[in-house]
Enzyme design. Structure first.
Site, PDB file in Angstrom:
ATOM      1  N   PHE A   1       0.806  -1.230   0.000  1.00 36.59           N
ATOM      2  CA  PHE A   1       0.000   0.000   0.000  1.00 36.59           C
ATOM      3  C   PHE A   1       0.836   1.276   0.000  1.00 36.59           C
ATOM      4  CE2 PHE A   1      -2.288  -3.157   2.748  1.00 36.59           C
ATOM      5  CZ  PHE A   1      -3.156  -3.619   1.766  1.00 36.59           C
ATOM      6  N   ARG A  27       1.095  15.778  -5.487  1.00 34.84           N
ATOM      7  CA  ARG A  27      -0.039  15.049  -6.059  1.00 34.84           C
ATOM      8  C   ARG A  27      -1.357  15.464  -5.406  1.00 34.84           C
ATOM      9  NH1 ARG A  27      -1.611  10.426  -9.224  1.00 34.84           N
ATOM     10  NH2 ARG A  27       0.479   9.882  -9.935  1.00 34.84           N
ATOM     11  N   PHE A  73      -1.291   8.305  -2.775  1.00 35.36           N
ATOM     12  CA  PHE A  73      -0.107   9.167  -2.771  1.00 35.36           C
ATOM     13  C   PHE A  73      -0.449  10.650  -2.717  1.00 35.36           C
ATOM     14  CE2 PHE A  73       4.076  10.581  -4.449  1.00 35.36           C
ATOM     15  CZ  PHE A  73       4.910   9.760  -3.719  1.00 35.36           C
ATOM     16  N   GLU A  83      -4.850   2.278  -7.367  1.00 31.03           N
ATOM     17  CA  GLU A  83      -5.184   3.415  -6.510  1.00 31.03           C
ATOM     18  C   GLU A  83      -6.544   4.053  -6.783  1.00 31.03           C
ATOM     19  OE1 GLU A  83      -0.955   5.496  -5.513  1.00 31.03           O
ATOM     20  OE2 GLU A  83      -1.484   5.309  -7.610  1.00 31.03           O
TER      21      GLU A  83
END
Length: 784
Positions: free
Chosen positions: A244, A326, A360, A733
């Site tokens: 993860f 991000r 992320f 994701e």
């Protein structure tokens, strides 16, 4: 009919692309046959390491007496930072701000300051407790809520994205509002914690078995710590019991300590921290505080937004720069902001350095966007879904003027309108909205809520150089195929998907393809298995290698049998050459006898992508993945407890390589996302100690927490806009963010206590305590 004849007449291979194939290790997982690092037979004389952790959050080390540790039963050696033969640093970004073992100063409670090497794991653990360390404590900061994101200390420079003039758009808008949202962090809580086994070899060589998503980075970090060339270090991993993102950089420390001890003592060394130490000493998902200001009109059209995303990053940079970048890349989610400014603030704190986690930073960015949508909906008195659809990127894309992201990338593959429309109809959103309103009108204690939220997620590493992969394929003379690539298997089904790609290229049964452990000794300089790019990158690299061999076989067959290459066709488990058919294995054997190379190294790099961080402009993502979820919940307004009654999901994966694997990914990602936004709460006390460091104090979702009704579907019409591997799309994701539907359904239920006149401003995680406090707050605001 003989087996040989049956093979020649088969019309379809077993387990090729687009076949619903179970995970290659599924049966091993449930029977216990799957071999993880702790299951591997230990070399004779293997020693065991344990970390000694600091008991101060920010302090200089006045003295460290390890004499009792060294003389404890079974102890062979004790390492400190002074014993690192090379560079005492494992910073993944090269900032030299994260030591293997701290020297002279500690910067968070639980930071490793020494390591004990003993005959048994238990002896090492007991010896660690005998250390006598004295500290001179320094001022410490743990929470970011009181920090100034524009002036307080950053662990790495922030980013600014800007398109248009947000301040002017907000000031000129008919209506505006501002607010703040807190978004909690999350522990990875993988079933298999961190572990490394280092086996010394001759000269400088060492082999490290590491539970890592990034074998090449572990290789380089171990080499730096040992002061040897990278070619002296081989890192191997067959499978992880969950990653993860937590094993992208965090595995570096454990591998380095095991390797240093192994080379120093000339014996194999294993390190496996217990769950408490693992959770205390390793990084987590960043928690954020998001400040937002939005201008809009009376219909709910958003005209301008201004975001500041502040993140608790911990004591070192780790991956906080790209994570917070991000977050900004997804501050739009699926919405077009006509004018936008977004600023990130990766803040220094005296807590463990936070790291990669599924999505992320993207999930935190999207949650901020959805809060803005919700605020506007309450301000204009409309259903949030109506405001969502009103502000979507145009289906027409860039040509409409409403199809460019805050980082100036055109949205060319937008299918969010279709996804949401189909889900809205299939889950009967409008009908259930009416039913819920009727239920709430007659239910004074239990209230229900519903929400439908979209997801648009960019696919690619924003660090452009990571968007590359290698693979190695061998064809053996019996027709079997060996496959190795740089991707790592952490339960997500990457190995079986890439094997299916290779089987498809050769048109052989999947059973003929051997999936082998990822190792730096076969495929070098690989990128982390992260950013949802595992199948995209490694699938294309493996396809490239397989095609090289197939092309050689084609050219050989054409020459040998004197036919045009167009008349050499690969069929299921056989090859048609002119007017005859030859078993695949026979052709390979013939090629070998003719000295044709039957091995190939494949390579792939993602095209079209580029990014200029200084300018905040570029094309950082190859494509976008889309999905939507509708969740219905019920809450007890007296206790704050709640139940997820139903969830419907429609997600697109392009032309799925393996729908069975992809469905599992969507289901698991949703549950994990739901857990992040509801029950998983990280708590530090006023000394900087993590108090939620075990299953007894940290609540991940259980099977009983899943939606009572759980309908998950993949869009059967979906196809990747770009030429990805078989036109498939990433699925690691993107579905994680579908969990936002639960948070907003809870908000909807809370708002019903005041007939949806007050925005609940429900922070995450929306624990029962927060839900209860939100109910009381909404009632108070509505009444006065």
């Amino acid at each position: 009919m003989t087996a040989h004849q049956s093979n020649l007449t088969s019309s379809r291979i077993s387990g090729g692309v687009a076949t619903d194939r179970r995970h290659d290790s599924a049966h091993k997982h449930v029977t216990g046959e799957a071999v993880y690092i702790d299951d591997m037979p230990e070399p004779a004389g293997t020693l065991h390491a344990c970390l000694g952790l600091s008991t101060a959050a920010h302090a200089t080390i006045r003295s460290m007496d390890l004499s009792a540790v060294r003389s404890a039963p079974g102890v062979i050696d004790v390492l400190t930072g002074e014993d690192v033969p090379g560079e005492n640093d494992i910073s993944p970004t090269g900032k030299h701000d994260e030591p293997v073992l701290a020297v002279g100063k500690v910067q968070f409670f639980g930071q490793p300051i020494f390591a004990v090497i003993a005959k048994t794991r238990e002896q090492a653990r007991r010896a660690c407790r005998l250390a006598k360390v004295e500290y001179d404590e320094l001022p410490a900061v743990f929470d970011i809520a009181g920090l100034d994101p524009l002036s307080d200390r950053l662990v790495t420079p922030g980013l600014t994205l800007k398109r248009g003039e947000a301040a002017a758009a907000i000031a000129g808008a008919p209506r505006s509002l501002k607010g703040r949202m807190a978004i909690g962090g999350q522990d990875h809580f993988y079933l298999e914690g961190h572990i490394a086994l280092a086996v010394p070899g001759e000269d400088h060589d060492v082999t490290v078995y590491s539970s890592t998503q990034h074998p090449s980075e572990v290789q380089h970090m171990v080499a730096h710590a040992l002061g040897v060339p990278s070619h002296a270090v081989t890192v191997e991993i067959r499978r992880m019991g969950g990653g993860f993102g937590g094993k992208e950089t965090q595995s570096n420390q454990f591998a380095a300590i095991a390797a240093i001890a192994a080379k120093r003592l000339g014996r194999a060394v294993k390190i496996r921290p217990d769950r408490d130490d693992d959770m205390t000493a390793t990084g987590k998902r960043h928690d954020f505080v998001v400040d937002y200001e939005v201008g809009f009109d009376d219909e709910g059209n958003i005209l301008g937004v201004d975001f500041v995303y502040a993140a608790r990053c911990g004591f070192s940079s780790d991956l906080s720069g790209p994570v917070t970048d991000r977050a900004l890349f997804h501050c739009d989610n699926a919405y077009f902001w006509p004018a936008v400014k977004a600023v990130s603030a990766p803040l220094y704190t005296n807590t463990v350095s936070n790291t990669a986690f599924r999505g992320f930073g993207g999930p935190q960015g999207m949650v901020g966007a959805e809060r803005v949508i919700e605020e506007v909906a309450f301000a204009v008195g409309k259903d949030p879904l109506e405001i969502r659809k009103l502000n979507f990127y145009d289906a027409a894309g860039e040509s409409s003027g409403r199809g460019v992201t805050p980082y100036h990338q055109p949205v060319e593959d937008n299918v969010v309108h279709r996804i949401v429309a189909e889900l809205e109809q299939s889950c009967d959103y409008a009908g259930r909205r009416r039913e819920i309103a009727a239920f709430n009108a007659n239910s004074p204690i239990v209230k229900r809520g519903i929400a439908l939220t979209p997801v648009k997620f960019g696919i690619s590493f924003t660090a452009t150089h990571y968007n590359q992969a290698g693979a190695l394929v061998h064809a053996y003379t019996d027709g079997s195929v060996h496959l190795n690539h740089g991707g790592t298997e952490m339960g997500q089904g990457l190995y079986i998907k890439v094997a299916q790609v290779v089987a498809e290229e050769f048109q052989i049964d999947i059973e003929q393809v051997k999936i082998t452990a990822t190792t730096t000794g076969k495929v070098p300089n690989t990128s982390a298995t992260a950013a949802s790019s595992g199948s995209d990158l490694n699938g294309m690299a493996a396809q490239n290698a397989a095609r090289q061999i197939r092309d050689r076989l084609t050219a050989f067959a054409a020459e040998k049998y004197e036919v045009p290459v167009e008349q050499v066709v690969f069929l299921p488990n056989r090859v048609r050459v002119g007017n005859q058919e030859i078993p695949f294995a026979d052709l390979v054997k013939q090629a070998y006898m003719a000295r044709i190379q039957l091995s190939a190294a494949g390579f792939y790099k993602t095209p079209k992508i580029h990014w200029d961080r200084d300018k905040g402009r570029g094309h950082p993502f190859y494509y976008f993945a889309y999905g939507a979820a509708c969740s219905e919940v019920s809450i007890d307004t007296l206790t704050g407890e709640y139940v997820v009654e139903r969830t419907d999901i429609l997600h697109e994966t392009g032309r799925s390589l393996n729908r069975a694997i992809d469905l599992g990914q969507v289901e698991g990602a949703f549950i994990q996302g739901m857990g992040w936004l509801t029950t998983e709460e990280l708590v530090w006390d006023d000394k900087g100690r993590l108090r939620t460091h075990a299953p007894s104090t940290y609540k991940i979702p259980l099977a009983s927490d899943r939606p009572k009704i759980f309908n998950v579907a993949l869009a059967d019409w979906s196809e990747a806009f770009e030429p990805t591997v078989h036109r498939s799309k990433a699925v690691g994701e993107p579905p994680f963010m579908l969990g936002m539907a639960v948070l907003h359904a809870l908000s909807d239920a809370v708002a019903s206590v005041a007939e949806h006149r007050v925005c609940p401003r429900l922070d995450a995680p929306a624990t029962p305590e927060r839900v209860l406090m939100a109910v009381e707050r909404v009632r108070k605001v509505a009444s006065g």
